[in-house]
Design an enzyme around this catalytic site. Structure first.
Site, PDB file in Angstrom:
ATOM      1  N   LYS A 224       0.868  -1.191   0.000  1.00  0.00           N
ATOM      2  CA  LYS A 224       0.000   0.000   0.000  1.00  0.00           C
ATOM      3  C   LYS A 224       0.899   1.234   0.000  1.00  0.00           C
ATOM      4  O   LYS A 224       2.050   1.148   0.426  1.00  0.00           O
ATOM      5  CB  LYS A 224      -0.852   0.023   1.274  1.00  0.00           C
ATOM      6  CG  LYS A 224      -1.794  -1.163   1.426  1.00  0.00           C
ATOM      7  CD  LYS A 224      -3.238  -0.702   1.251  1.00  0.00           C
ATOM      8  CE  LYS A 224      -4.209  -1.844   1.388  1.00  0.00           C
ATOM      9  NZ  LYS A 224      -4.467  -2.178   2.797  1.00  0.00           N
TER      10      LYS A 224
ATOM     11  N   HIS B 145       1.714   6.794   3.109  1.00  0.00           N
ATOM     12  CA  HIS B 145       1.032   8.087   3.078  1.00  0.00           C
ATOM     13  C   HIS B 145       1.574   9.063   4.132  1.00  0.00           C
ATOM     14  O   HIS B 145       2.489   8.730   4.887  1.00  0.00           O
ATOM     15  CB  HIS B 145      -0.482   7.919   3.164  1.00  0.00           C
ATOM     16  CG  HIS B 145      -0.937   7.176   4.381  1.00  0.00           C
ATOM     17  ND1 HIS B 145      -0.767   7.662   5.639  1.00  0.00           N
ATOM     18  CD2 HIS B 145      -1.546   5.962   4.508  1.00  0.00           C
ATOM     19  CE1 HIS B 145      -1.263   6.812   6.504  1.00  0.00           C
ATOM     20  NE2 HIS B 145      -1.729   5.752   5.847  1.00  0.00           N
TER      21      HIS B 145
ATOM     22  N   HIS C 270       2.272   8.005   7.626  1.00  0.00           N
ATOM     23  CA  HIS C 270       3.496   7.236   7.834  1.00  0.00           C
ATOM     24  C   HIS C 270       4.720   8.149   7.804  1.00  0.00           C
ATOM     25  O   HIS C 270       5.665   7.954   8.563  1.00  0.00           O
ATOM     26  CB  HIS C 270       3.631   6.150   6.761  1.00  0.00           C
ATOM     27  CG  HIS C 270       2.484   5.186   6.758  1.00  0.00           C
ATOM     28  ND1 HIS C 270       1.735   4.935   5.638  1.00  0.00           N
ATOM     29  CD2 HIS C 270       1.956   4.436   7.752  1.00  0.00           C
ATOM     30  CE1 HIS C 270       0.788   4.066   5.940  1.00  0.00           C
ATOM     31  NE2 HIS C 270       0.895   3.742   7.216  1.00  0.00           N
TER      32      HIS C 270
HETATM   33  N1  ARG Z   1      -0.137   0.092   9.890  1.00  0.00           N
HETATM   34  C1  ARG Z   1      -1.029   0.994  10.544  1.00  0.00           C
HETATM   35  C2  ARG Z   1      -1.595   1.979   9.539  1.00  0.00           C
HETATM   36  O1  ARG Z   1      -0.998   2.220   8.528  1.00  0.00           O
HETATM   37  C3  ARG Z   1      -0.373   1.777  11.658  1.00  0.00           C
HETATM   38  C4  ARG Z   1       0.040   0.941  12.828  1.00  0.00           C
HETATM   39  C5  ARG Z   1       0.063   1.709  14.098  1.00  0.00           C
HETATM   40  N2  ARG Z   1       0.517   0.927  15.208  1.00  0.00           N
HETATM   41  C6  ARG Z   1      -0.206   0.087  15.943  1.00  0.00           C
HETATM   42  N3  ARG Z   1       0.378  -0.596  16.886  1.00  0.00           N
HETATM   43  N4  ARG Z   1      -1.492  -0.074  15.715  1.00  0.00           N
HETATM   44  O2  ARG Z   1      -2.657   2.549   9.761  1.00  0.00           O
END
Ligand code: ARG
Length: 647
Positions: free
Chosen positions: A164, A167, A170
């Site tokens: 993905k 964005h 991130h």
């Molecule tokens: N991968 C998730 C996203 O892109 C963020 C993860 C955040 N960390 C967690 N422990 N939930 O939305």
């Protein structure tokens, strides 16, 4: 020890040090302790009451330290009178002027000469550890007994999803998280940098099916992140088309039935898609992954490993290196089952029409009801986070854990922490913190193609290169213009991100962030490079200066100009700024300081010429600028920037 000798020269027979202060590493600690001592002797008020009332001034007109006499909590009616009395009683000091009274405030000004003599050698000696040395105690389990070791913190940040786009959320998590990890590192904590990848779920079945159809081994190896994304886009399109086909077939069947026509052909079509289409294949594939089918897992693992390799290279450009690539896939069934049992035993969870939920509205309306297991038994994002937290305790036994995640996920993390709390998992809930941040608006790049961190950095690097080229003479002098443009571009992005408070949204503005004017990354880099160039020029003009030990040989009494005095005061406050940053957890605390210093530097050059000045003056100013370069460098590195020496 060096400090004691230095203080002796000023006529002080000991190092003033109130409890829990670090005068050898922090000039302000020294001065606060000194003023406390003198004022206590003069007034009879206890040091422990005086010390905390000595605050940093905001404006330099108010001196360096300020004391509001009300804060001394003495039973006095006439506060202005009391202030005057205290000022009168305050004895002569080799380090500070007699306090200036304004209303009910006592303003203390540090005497410039001793300040320079104390601060500059200490900056030059400590070098990269100036500031950080004063914060080391924060990370100790027991500040009174360093042998008990350091506290451990997990900083989870960046956490993109494989296949993905990367964005804005991130991007910000990466920048802010990288900074926070450096901050705790700098404050003496044992830091685990963790990336929690989105690398599990039915979509990875979709991806595997897609790779069979559209994938290329060669492309995968060359550019795993981009290629997997392309494959994912293509296969998602096929899946969407199939879904459309089914939908229109169903509509047609309804019509035909009304007209009494034969629908068997259409029904067969639907059946075929439902049994053999992308969606079903992906489901089957993901089921195999969950059953630990070696072949299915092997392919998925390869995608993951190759993506991680690529991520590593990109993160390296931002000076970030992870200790642990965790991810949703790493949460074991055992830990989720264990969590489910605790939830049930403690009556935290309940059955709701076949699904398992936790009703958090009992604790707070806005937390709502959280779903932890779907009807079909599949786990969710939230369930994985609960299991993962327990695994992290077992693996690291941390003292603190920070999740750096966009404020869009405020509810998710609030639910997570609350559930852990009511499960009785105090060893987790009491130690966790969500560090959130606002959105990036209008993050479109020139080509509009940037989907991955690499693309964003490449585009900003190009833009920066254009900006540099617009000054032809300067451009001709830069050794590796492309590499420099790249570094400056990265600084531009990072500084733009860290300039405001984390929670504020900001607009991604390529022109503004790449400008050399205003408080930008390139401007900060320029301030650093200019200081480096001063040293180079001095050494070119008078080569033997390279061997002069600036910590001892410079006659710092020659730094008399207001600009020099002001710079020394700024340098003195860096350790305190750092301590304050640990409290605010805001990169802007550091940046605001660095920009203030950069401005002070800009306005000093005309007054403090180095090359061409008389030798003694040249050396004294060189000591000042070398110390300034060091402090800028320390601050920039803390933020994750790569200070450049030329540009
Ligand atoms: N991968 C998730 C996203 O892109 C963020 C993860 C955040 N960390 C967690 N422990 N939930 O939305």
């Amino acid at each position: 020890e060096g400090l004691a000798t230095a203080l002796q020269d000023f006529g002080l027979d000991h190092v003033p040090a109130e409890p829990n202060t670090y005068p050898a590493h922090n000039p302000f600690d020294l001065y606060r302790s000194h003023v406390t001592e003198l004022l206590s002797q003069a007034s009879g008020i206890e040091p422990k009451i005086i010390y905390p009332t000595l605050g940093k001034t905001v404006k330099s007109e108010h001196g360096d330290l300020q004391l509001a006499v009300q804060a001394l909590r003495q039973k006095r009616k006439d506060m202005p009178e009391f202030a005057k009395e205290l000022a009168d009683k305050f004895p002569e000091s080799p380090l500070v002027e007699k306090p200036v009274v304004t209303g009910t405030f006592l303003n203390f000004f540090f005497k410039p000469e001793p300040l320079a003599k104390l601060v500059l050698p200490s900056v030059l000696k400590a070098g990269p550890s100036y500031g950080f040395a004063a914060a080391q105690h924060l990370g100790l389990k027991d500040p009174a007994d360093p042998s008990k070791g350091r506290k451990k913190i997990i900083v989870e940040f960046s956490s993109p999803n494989i296949a993905k786009p990367f964005h804005a959320g991130h991007l910000r998590s990466t920048i802010i998280g990288g900074f926070l990890a450096n901050l705790y590192d700098g404050a003496g904590w044992d830091v685990v940098r963790m990336n929690y990848l989105g690398d599990w779920g039915k979509q990875y079945g979709v991806l595997a099916i897609g790779f069979d159809l559209y994938g290329s081994e060669e492309e995968l190896v060359k550019n795993p992140i981009g290629h997997l994304y392309d494959v994912y886009v293509k296969i998602s399109k096929s899946a969407a088309e199939e879904a459309d086909t089914v939908k229109s077939a169903k509509e047609e069947i309804a019509k035909k039935k009304e007209a009494g026509e034969d629908t068997s052909e259409l029904e067969a079509k639907i059946k075929k898609i439902e049994e053999e289409g992308v969606d079903q294949q992906a489901r089957n594939y993901f089921a195999k992954m969950c059953d630990k089918d070696e072949k299915a897992l092997g392919i998925w693992k390869r995608f993951r490993d190759l993506s991680i390799e690529k991520y590593k290279q990109t993160y390296a450009r931002l000076n970030i290196k992870y200790d642990d690539y965790s991810g949703e896939s790493q949460v074991t069934d055992e830990s989720m089952d264990h969590a489910a049992r605790v939830l049930e035993e403690k009556k935290v969870s309940e059955n709701s029409e076949g699904a398992i939920i936790v009703d958090l509205t009992k604790h707070s309306k806005k937390l709502g009801k959280a779903l932890v297991k779907k009807k079909d038994g599949t786990s969710l994002y939230l369930t994985r986070d609960i299991g993962e937290a327990r695994q992290r305790v077992e693996k690291y036994n941390f003292d603190k854990m920070i999740y750096v995640v966009a404020s869009q996920q405020d509810l998710h993390l609030a639910q997570l922490f609350k559930i852990e709390e009511i499960m009785g998992w105090d060893d987790i809930s009491k130690k966790c913190q969500h560090i959130n941040f606002g959105m990036v608006l209008g993050m479109s790049t020139r080509k509009g193609t940037a989907k991955f961190l690499d693309d964003i950095l490449a585009e900003v690097g190009e833009k920066m290169h254009d900006v540099m080229k617009s000054n032809e003479t300067k451009y001709a002098q830069v050794d590796e213009p492309e590499k420099t443009a790249d570094t400056l571009g990265i600084s531009a992005v990072m500084v733009q991100d860290m300039k405001g408070k984390r929670i504020n949204n900001y607009t991604f503005d390529m022109d503004r962030m790449c400008s050399f004017e205003g408080d930008t990354g390139p401007y900060l880099q320029y301030a650093h490079a200019r200081l480096c160039s001063i040293t180079r020029k001095v050494v070119a003009a008078t080569p033997d200066v390279a061997d002069v030990d600036l910590t001892t040989a410079a006659d710092l009494t020659l730094l008399k100009e207001a600009q020099a005095v002001n710079l020394v005061r700024e340098l003195a406050s860096w350790p305190d700024i750092l301590l304050n940053t640990v409290k605010t957890q805001e990169p802007t605390t550091v940046l605001t300081y660095l920009f203030k210093m950069a401005h002070a530097l800009s306005s000093s050059y005309d007054h403090l010429q180095v090359v061409g000045s008389e030798r003694e003056i040249m050396i004294a100013r060189l000591a000042l600028y070398t110390a300034a370069r060091q402090v800028l460098n320390n601050g920039m590195r803390l933020l994750g920037l790569n200070p450049v020496e030329r540009m």
